[in-house]
Structure formats: structure tokens, C-alpha cells
Scaffold this active site. Structure first.
Site, mmCIF file in Angstrom:
data_model
loop_
_atom_site.group_PDB
_atom_site.id
_atom_site.type_symbol
_atom_site.label_atom_id
_atom_site.label_comp_id
_atom_site.label_asym_id
_atom_site.label_seq_id
_atom_site.Cartn_x
_atom_site.Cartn_y
_atom_site.Cartn_z
ATOM 1 N N ARG A 159 1.025 -1.601 -0.018
ATOM 2 C CA ARG A 159 0.041 0.155 -0.175
ATOM 3 C C ARG A 159 0.958 1.720 0.089
ATOM 4 O O ARG A 159 0.092 2.278 -0.932
ATOM 5 C CB ARG A 159 -1.004 -0.141 1.293
ATOM 6 C CG ARG A 159 -1.768 1.223 1.268
ATOM 7 C CD ARG A 159 -3.554 1.221 0.569
ATOM 8 N NE ARG A 159 -3.461 -0.315 0.364
ATOM 9 C CZ ARG A 159 -4.541 0.261 -0.834
ATOM 10 N NH1 ARG A 159 -5.477 1.451 -0.805
ATOM 11 N NH2 ARG A 159 -5.357 -1.222 -0.356
ATOM 12 N N GLY A 395 -2.090 -5.020 8.255
ATOM 13 C CA GLY A 395 -3.404 -5.791 7.517
ATOM 14 C C GLY A 395 -3.493 -5.776 5.710
ATOM 15 O O GLY A 395 -2.577 -5.841 5.748
ATOM 16 N N ARG A 397 -5.512 -4.430 4.508
ATOM 17 C CA ARG A 397 -5.656 -3.200 3.272
ATOM 18 C C ARG A 397 -3.872 -2.606 2.770
ATOM 19 O O ARG A 397 -3.384 -2.446 1.972
ATOM 20 C CB ARG A 397 -5.832 -1.424 4.152
ATOM 21 C CG ARG A 397 -6.123 -0.755 3.104
ATOM 22 C CD ARG A 397 -6.852 -0.106 3.851
ATOM 23 N NE ARG A 397 -7.364 1.363 2.484
ATOM 24 C CZ ARG A 397 -6.417 2.533 2.632
ATOM 25 N NH1 ARG A 397 -5.057 2.561 2.877
ATOM 26 N NH2 ARG A 397 -6.342 3.391 1.201
ATOM 27 N N CYS A 398 -2.718 -2.767 4.290
ATOM 28 C CA CYS A 398 -1.401 -2.560 4.208
ATOM 29 C C CYS A 398 -0.805 -3.479 3.088
ATOM 30 O O CYS A 398 -0.109 -3.029 2.351
ATOM 31 C CB CYS A 398 -0.266 -2.649 5.233
ATOM 32 S SG CYS A 398 -1.346 -1.724 6.512
ATOM 33 N N MET A 399 -1.428 -4.564 3.057
ATOM 34 C CA MET A 399 -0.833 -5.857 1.575
ATOM 35 C C MET A 399 -1.305 -5.546 0.410
ATOM 36 O O MET A 399 -0.651 -6.077 -0.245
ATOM 37 C CB MET A 399 -0.866 -7.192 2.693
ATOM 38 C CG MET A 399 0.015 -7.379 3.755
ATOM 39 S SD MET A 399 -0.063 -8.783 4.139
ATOM 40 C CE MET A 399 -2.008 -9.430 4.660
#
Length: 407
Positions: A159, A395, A397-399
Site C-alpha cells: 500500500r 493488515g 489493506r496495508c498488504m
């Protein structure tokens, strides 16, 4: 144009993720802090969990692109290695005596091997065949198991180093030295991979070798909430200067009408905006229940076509978001948990959801209370095992780096 991100919650069509590789095997108790991790991860387990993440996305109809494969293909293109050498092999990075040997290393490795090295790092002993007869103070100061080129384990969090905003991409100037080389790799992909090289899209900022600090910005702080509006967190990793540069570029390009800036607590648990809140439906956000009541926010709007803007402090963040989204009331969903459980959930990315379509999200299964609360409020939460992935403090979204998402 196939690549565009028009919202946080529209149907997700294409995404870039990075399956963790040798870079996780190179996390040690001695370097884990400098590489921005809190602990040494069990690499094989993290890979298993990431493959589950990929499969969930594919089962939901999302096309998944693996970052290291994209990088390898980009490195096979004409001119890509010249670009890499010009930016990476500099006297400030390696001294004055290693440029020739390291250029030879970059020239001779196959694209797939080189992509692995650019992410996984290069030990002095691994470069030994290229270093015979070299007289270098930098080299002599290193042990055989020291890094000539440090690993980039944070590539797991796709992200952050690039962010698609409507019909263009921002190559983000990263805040921490341990992550700045990530943007070089992504620049190679967006400029040389045939999937992108033949397309017309805007580069808002960062498609250059310039030193951008202190005007840093990271993708975890950027939420494309729709209706020509972007929400950006200002805190530990994203500086006000970075927000102003991006806002001016977006306004000058005519890409958006407003930027909503949220000032975050300067704590590791609130590293990015998407650790505090994520949009999970057209009218709903999942929000950390104990965000400070004094949280300040601002709206930036253009004053003319040259990109210059006006800053206005907001009285009520979520009222402004509701107005921008064209809805009467925004559902601000805060799980009913006490401060102790909230702190644990925040550490475990309890609000870091990847929305795949309106009201359908992926989150770590360990955040049981939050997931059940969202389910009771009409949100379908698809649970992902995260016993190891979550230890990286990021999490779903971060990945993920969405590159095609509907409004």
C-alpha cells in the site's frame, strides 16, 4: 484506461501484492528494529498466510499481480537496468570504488534473480565473485555476512510505496531510510513493465530520482473516498509538506476537488490513517473507538487552475466526509470494547480492512469482537489468518495496492 482507483469500496478488479521471500529470512534480532519490524517473523508461516490472502482475493474475482514477478519482467525491458544503475549505484551509497563491480553484478544477473536481490538484499559474501582485487574502505569495513544492499521486508506492505488516485499514480517518497529504495523498484515497474509502459496515466509525484524529504507521504495515509475527494492522514510517516506537494499536483491536474487532511496521534500504533480507520461500505467507516476527541482535520480546496489551494479547519470530520460522499449520515462504526481490548485490537490491525466490494471486507480473523460487531451492522468480514503477517504491523489493506477499482 484500465488502471484507475475511483473509491475505497467499489468493486476491486486488480491488485498488486508481494508474497514475502528471502527478505523475511534476513530479519534478525540485531537488525529487526532498523528494518522497522517489532519481531523476527516465521517466514514460512507468513508465506502460507499470504497465499491464503491471495486465494481469497482470486475467489472474489480479483486479478492478483505478484510484485516480484512484475519487477522481474520490468528488469528484462530495454533501458530498465541502466535506469536502476544510475539511481542505485552512486558514490554516496557505496563509496567511489564499488561502482564497477556492482554494475557488473546488476548486468549479469538474470531478471528473476536480480528482482530477488533488489528485494531480499545482497550480502558481502554473495557479491564476492565481483569484488576480487577491489580496494574499498566500504568493503573492508564490512563482515562477510553484512549487507552491501539491505533487504526490504516492508515490501510486504504494498500500500505504501505507490498509490493510485483516480486516473494516476503517486510514487510515494517514504519517510524512513529503510523503505526509500522500495520506490525505486516501483518506479521500474511503472515505467518499464509492458502492462504499464503502453498505457497513458498521470504520475502525480515521485517519478524521478530526487531527494524529496522532508516532504514524505505514504500510501497507508491515502484514502480515495470518491466523488473527486481524497482523505490523507498527517502523522508519523506523512508530513504536511508531502500532503501539500501531492495536493498541488492533484489540483493542477484537475484530478480532484478536495483533500481532507486528518491529523493523527504520533504513535506507532497509528502509523498510518488506515490503522485508525478504513472505509468499508459506501456509507460506513470502521474506526478505532478511542481516537482522541480533539482529532483535528482540514479541507484543502483549489483556488484556480495552477494547483494553489486554501486550507480550512473542519469542525466535524465525519460530517464533512458525509457531505463529500453525498449521504445524509455516515455510519461511524466503533466496536464496543474497553480500552485494553481496543489497544490490543489496534495493535492487531483491527480496523485495517481491505474492502473488495461495498460491505464485503477482508480482515484478520483474530479481531473477533470487531469482526462480529461489523457483521451485526451488515458488513461481511472474510477472516484471514494473520498470526505471522500481523506481526509486521500491517493488515490486509496495508498488504495491497489496488490498481483498478470502480467508483
Amino acid at each position: 484506461m484500465p488502471f484507475h482507483v475511483d473509491s475505497e469500496v467499489g468493486r476491486l478488479a486488480q491488485v498488486i501484492v508481494h508474497r514475502p521471500g528471502i527478505e523475511l529470512l534476513r530479519l534478525t534480532p540485531a537488525n529487526v528494529e532498523s528494518l522497522l519490524f517489532d519481531d523476527v517473523m516465521w517466514a514460512e508461516k507468513a508465506q502460507e498466510e499470504h497465499e491464503q490472502f491471495q486465494q481469497i482475493l482470486r475467489d472474489l474475482g480479483v486479478t492478483v499481480h505478484l510484485y516480484q514477478d512484475l519487477l522481474a519482467t520490468a528488469l528484462a525491458a530495454d533501458g530498465a537496468r541502466d535506469e536502476l544503475k544510475a539511481e542505485l549505484i552512486t558514490e554516496t551509497q557505496f563509496g567511489t570504488e564499488l561502482d564497477g563491480p556492482l554494475r557488473a553484478l546488476l548486468d549479469e544477473r538474470a531478471p528473476a534473480q536480480l528482482a530477488e536481490l533488489l528485494i531480499g538484499g545482497v550480502l558481502k559474501r554473495e557479491a564476492a565473485p565481483y569484488l576480487r582485487g577491489v580496494s574499498s574502505l566500504v568493503l573492508d569495513s564490512l563482515g562477510d555476512d553484512d549487507f552491501l544492499l539491505a533487504p526490504l521486508p516492508n515490501h510486504l506492505f504494498q500500500r505504501d510505496n505507490s498509490a493510485w488516485i483516480y486516473a494516476g499514480v503517486n510514487l510515494n517518497p517514504m519517510a524512513r531510510p529503510a523503505r526509500r529504495r522500495e520506490t525505486i523498484n516501483s518506479r521500474l515497474i511503472y515505467n518499464f513493465h509492458p502492462m504499464f509502459a503502453g498505457e497513458q496515466f498521470a504520475f502525480y509525484n515521485g517519478n524521478d530520482p530526487m531527494q524529496h524529504t522532508p516532504a514524505t507521504i505514504e500510501g497507508g495515509d491515502i484514502l480515495v473516498i470518491g466523488n473527486r475527494t481524497v482523505m490523507i492522514g498527517m502523522g508519523e510517516r506523512t508530513a504536511p509538506q508531502g500532503i501539500e506537494v501531492l495536493a498541488e499536483r492533484l489540483f493542477a491536474a484537475g484530478a480532484i476537488d478536495a483533500v481532507i487532511v486528518v491529523e493523527l496521534p504520533r504513535e506507532r500504533a497509528f502509523m498510518h490513517l488506515d490503522t485508525a480507520m478504513t472505509q468499508i461500505d459506501r456509507d460506513a467507516f470502521s474506526v478505532y473507538p478511542y481516537l482522541p476527541d480533539t482529532l483535528r482535520s482540514y479541507t484543502l480546496t483549489p483556488r484556480g487552475s495552477d494547483g494553489h489551494f486554501t486550507v480550512h479547519e473542519n469542525a466535524d470530520l465525519f460530517a464533512v466526509v458525509a457531505q463529500v460522499l453525498g449521504i445524509e449520515r455516515l455510519r461511524v462504526l466503533k466496536a464496543p470494547i474497553d480500552r485494553l481490548e481496543a489497544a490490543r485490537a489496534q495493535w492487531d490491525d483491527g480496523n485495517n480492512f481491505l474492502t473488495v466490494s461495498p460491505g464485503v471486507v477482508i480482515g484478520y480473523e483474530r479481531n473477533v469482537t470487531t469482526n462480529k460487531y461489523l457483521g451485526d451492522n451488515g458488513i461481511q468480514v472474510i477472516g484471514l489468518s494473520g498470526s505471522e503477517l500481523g506481526r509486521g504491523r500491517g493488515g490486509p489493506r496495508c498488504m495491497s495496492c489496488p490498481i483498478e477499482r470502480e467508483s
